[in-house]
Design an enzyme around this catalytic site. Structure first.
Site, PDB file in Angstrom:
ATOM      1  N   ASN A  98       0.836  -1.209   0.000  1.00  0.00           N
ATOM      2  CA  ASN A  98       0.000   0.000   0.000  1.00  0.00           C
ATOM      3  C   ASN A  98       0.870   1.258   0.000  1.00  0.00           C
ATOM      4  O   ASN A  98       0.808   2.098   0.913  1.00  0.00           O
ATOM      5  CB  ASN A  98      -0.943  -0.003   1.201  1.00  0.00           C
ATOM      6  CG  ASN A  98      -2.199   0.801   0.936  1.00  0.00           C
ATOM      7  OD1 ASN A  98      -2.294   1.502  -0.066  1.00  0.00           O
ATOM      8  ND2 ASN A  98      -3.162   0.710   1.826  1.00  0.00           N
ATOM      9  N   HIS A 115      -7.077   2.848  10.286  1.00  0.00           N
ATOM     10  CA  HIS A 115      -7.727   1.590   9.924  1.00  0.00           C
ATOM     11  C   HIS A 115      -8.986   1.358  10.754  1.00  0.00           C
ATOM     12  O   HIS A 115      -9.987   0.855  10.243  1.00  0.00           O
ATOM     13  CB  HIS A 115      -6.767   0.411  10.117  1.00  0.00           C
ATOM     14  CG  HIS A 115      -5.779   0.256   9.005  1.00  0.00           C
ATOM     15  ND1 HIS A 115      -4.546   0.874   8.997  1.00  0.00           N
ATOM     16  CD2 HIS A 115      -5.850  -0.442   7.842  1.00  0.00           C
ATOM     17  CE1 HIS A 115      -3.894   0.555   7.890  1.00  0.00           C
ATOM     18  NE2 HIS A 115      -4.666  -0.242   7.176  1.00  0.00           N
TER      19      HIS A 115
END
Length: 488
Positions: free
Chosen positions: A341, A374
Site C-alpha cells: 500500500n 484503519h
C-alpha cells in the site's frame, strides 16, 4: 449461487462500481474543457458515494465539506494541525455513530471515508509545506542578495510554488471519482497537474490499463478458492484446536494469502481507474515515486512543450499501490512494509513521520495514526504495533549474517529470513482479520502465544551474538555503527 451473491452483495456492487470507473476513463479523459472535467468527475464521485452508502453518504460528504471549510478558515501556518485533528475526530464519530443512535455504516462506506480523510488532511499539509518552503526560499534569496553572490539558491523540488487552492478546487479534489472508492492516494499537486499538463493526452492509457488489469482475474480466483477451502472462522472451532500443532501454525499462511489476493485485486483495480483516466502519468525522467510524483526536475517537466510531451516516455508510478512481486519475495519485514500500500505509506511518512516533533517517538506516532486510520479494533493494534518489535530482531540478524553474505550463503540466509518474515506477517494478519480481542485471544491461546516467545528468544540471542561480535572485533563494530547512524 444465489446464497453466494446475497452473502457478498456489497462486495459485488463495489467491484462493479470499480469496473465501471475503469470503463468510463477514456470518455472522461476526452472531455473538452477543464471545468467540464472537474465537475463531471466530482458529480460522478458524489453519485458513487450515494450508490455505495445510501443514507450513510452524508458522512463522507459532510466530513469533506467540513474539512475544506476548516482548511480555508484557518491560517495556512496552522491549517494542517487543525484539519488533522478535526478530520480524525470526525472519523472517530463516524465509526462510533451507532453509539449515538445513528445507523451503522458499511465497510465500503468506511473505505470512502478513509480516502476522504487522506485527501483533506493531505492537502492541508501540502499547503502548509509549500508555505514553509516558500518562506525558507525567500530568506535564502535575501541572504544571497545581501552578499551579492552569483550563487542561485536551491529550490525544494517538493514545493516550487505556493499551493493554496480555492474552495471549489478543494471540492473537486476531494470528490473526484478517480481513487475515491478505494484509493490510491495522490497529492493535490498530482490532481492539479492532471488538468493543467498535457501528459494524459499522449500516454498510452489503454495499454497501461490492460497491462494492469490482466492479472486481476487470477487474484480474484485465488481469493475465492483459498477463502472457501480455508475459511477464517475455522480457526476458532474445536475441530481446528484438535489438529496437529504444525497444521494450526501454518493455517494463518493461507488466511493471509487469501487476504493478500483480495487486497491485490482491489488495489490493482484502483490503479486501473487512474490509468484509464490518465491521472498520475508523468514522464519517466521525473523519477516518479508512489504518492509523491516527480522527485527531480519538476519545473522542467511543467515547462515541457507539446512536442516533447508527445514523444516522452511515461509511467504511472505516482499512483502505484502495490508492488505485488515485492510483497511476495522481499526478504525482510522492513522491505515488505515499503512495498505494501505504497501510496498510503507515503501519506503516513509525509504527514506524520516527517512532521512529528519528537524524534524518538516518530515511528510510534506513525504506527498509531496508521492503526486509528484503519479502525478501533484490537486486531489492528496487535498486527501493526507488533512490527517494530519484530524489526528489532530482524535488523540484528540482517546486519550480522545477510548484509555482507554472498553466493549460495546469501540465498540460504535470505530464504530463512523470508520464511520468518512471511510467518510473522501471517501470524499478525490473523489478528488483523479476527479484529476483536476475544476472537484474537481464543486463537492465540490455542497456539500458546508461541510466536511472541519465538520472537523474544530470537531477539535475546541476536543481542548476545551482536555483543560477542563487538567484543571480538570492536573496530568493525564502530565502523558499522557509524555507518548505520549515517544511513538512518
Amino acid at each position: 449461487m444465489w446464497s453466494f451473491i446475497a452473502k457478498n452483495k456489497n462486495d459485488i456492487i463495489y467491484l462493479s462500481l470499480l469496473l465501471f470507473s475503469v470503463f468510463i476513463g477514456p470518455y472522461y479523459r476526452k472531455l473538452s474543457t477543464v471545468d467540464s472535467k472537474k465537475w463531471a468527475g466530482s458529480i460522478l464521485g458524489i453519485v458513487l458515494i450515494i450508490i455505495v452508502s445510501g443514507y450513510s453518504a452524508a458522512h463522507p460528504i459532510l466530513s469533506a465539506l467540513s474539512g475544506i471549510i476548516a482548511i480555508k478558515s484557518t491560517p495556512i501556518k496552522s491549517c494542517h494541525v487543525f484539519t488533522f485533528f478535526f478530520m480524525f475526530g470526525y472519523l472517530f464519530f463516524f465509526r462510533l455513530s451507532n453509539k449515538f443512535g445513528l445507523k451503522g455504516s458499511s465497510g465500503q462506506t468506511n473505505l470512502i471515508e478513509m480516502i476522504i480523510v487522506l485527501r483533506v488532511v493531505g492537502v492541508a499539509f501540502e499547503m502548509n509545506g509549500s508555505w514553509l518552503a516558500m518562506a525558507k526560499a525567500k530568506k535564502v534569496e535575501q541572504k544571497v542578495a545581501e552578499k551579492e553572490s552569483e550563487e542561485k539558491p536551491l529550490k525544494d523540488d517538493d514545493f516550487v510554488e505556493l499551493i493554496n487552492p480555492e474552495f471549489i478546487d478543494l471540492f473537486h479534489y476531494c470528490f473526484n471519482y478517480i481513487g475515491l472508492l478505494t484509493g490510491p492516494y495522490y497529492r493535490y499537486r498530482t490532481f492539479d497537474d492532471y488538468f493543467r499538463l498535457p501528459y494524459s493526452k499522449y500516454v498510452d492509457c489503454f495499454g497501461f490499463t490492460i497491462n494492469t488489469l490482466k492479472i486481476v482475474p487470477l487474484y480474484i480466483s485465488l481469493y475465492l478458492a483459498l477463502s472457501n477451502v480455508w475459511p477464517l472462522d475455522y480457526i476458532l472451532t474445536e475441530d481446528h484446536n484438535n489438529r496437529h500443532f504444525l497444521y494450526r501454525m501454518m493455517y494463518p499462511w493461507v488466511l493471509f494469502a487469501a487476504f493478500r489476493q483480495r487486497i491485490y485485486s482491489g488495489m490493482t483495480l484502483a490503479e486501473s481507474v487512474c490509468t484509464s483516466a490518465g491521472l498520475g502519468a508523468y514522464p519517466v525522467q521525473g523519477k516518479n515515486r508512489s504518492g509523491h510524483g516527480p522527485t527531480v526536475g519538476y519545473l522542467k517537466l511543467k515547462q515541457m512543450s507539446e512536442e516533447e510531451a508527445r514523444t516522452a516516455q511515461y509511467d504511472f508510478k505516482t499512483i502505484e499501490c502495490m508492488d505485488v512481486w515485492g510483497c511476495e519475495t522481499v526478504v525482510t519485514l522492513r522491505d515488505s512494509m515499503k512495498v505494501w500500500n505504497k501510496a498510503v505509506q507515503y501519506w503516513v511518512a509525509m504527514v506524520v513521520y516527517k512532521r512529528f516533533p519528537v524524534t524518538a517517538l516518530k515511528i510510534h506516532a506513525a504506527l498509531f495514526v496508521s492503526v486509528i486510520w484503519h479502525g478501533f479494533h484490537a486486531g489492528y493494534f496487535f498486527c501493526i504495533y507488533f512490527c517494530p518489535f519484530y524489526l528489532m530482531a530482524e535488523d540484528i540478524y540482517f546486519k550480522l549474517y545477510y548484509k555482507d553474505a554472498t553466493g549460495i550463503k546469501k540465498k540460504i540466509i535470505g530464504f530463512i529470513m523470508w520464511f520468518l518474515r512471511s510467518h510473522s506477517e501471517s501470524y499478525q494478519a490473523a489478528a488483523f482479520l479476527l479484529l476483536t480481542f476475544d476472537r484474537i485471544w481464543i486463537y492465540y491461546s490455542s497456539m500458546y502465544h508461541y510466536w511472541y516467545g519465538v520472537w523474544l528468544a530470537f531477539l535475546i540471542l541476536g543481542l548476545i551474538l551482536k555483543k560477542v561480535r563487538n567484543m571480538l572485533n570492536p573496530r568493525i563494530s564502530k565502523t558499522g555503527d557509524s555507518t548505520e547512524v549515517k544511513a538512518q
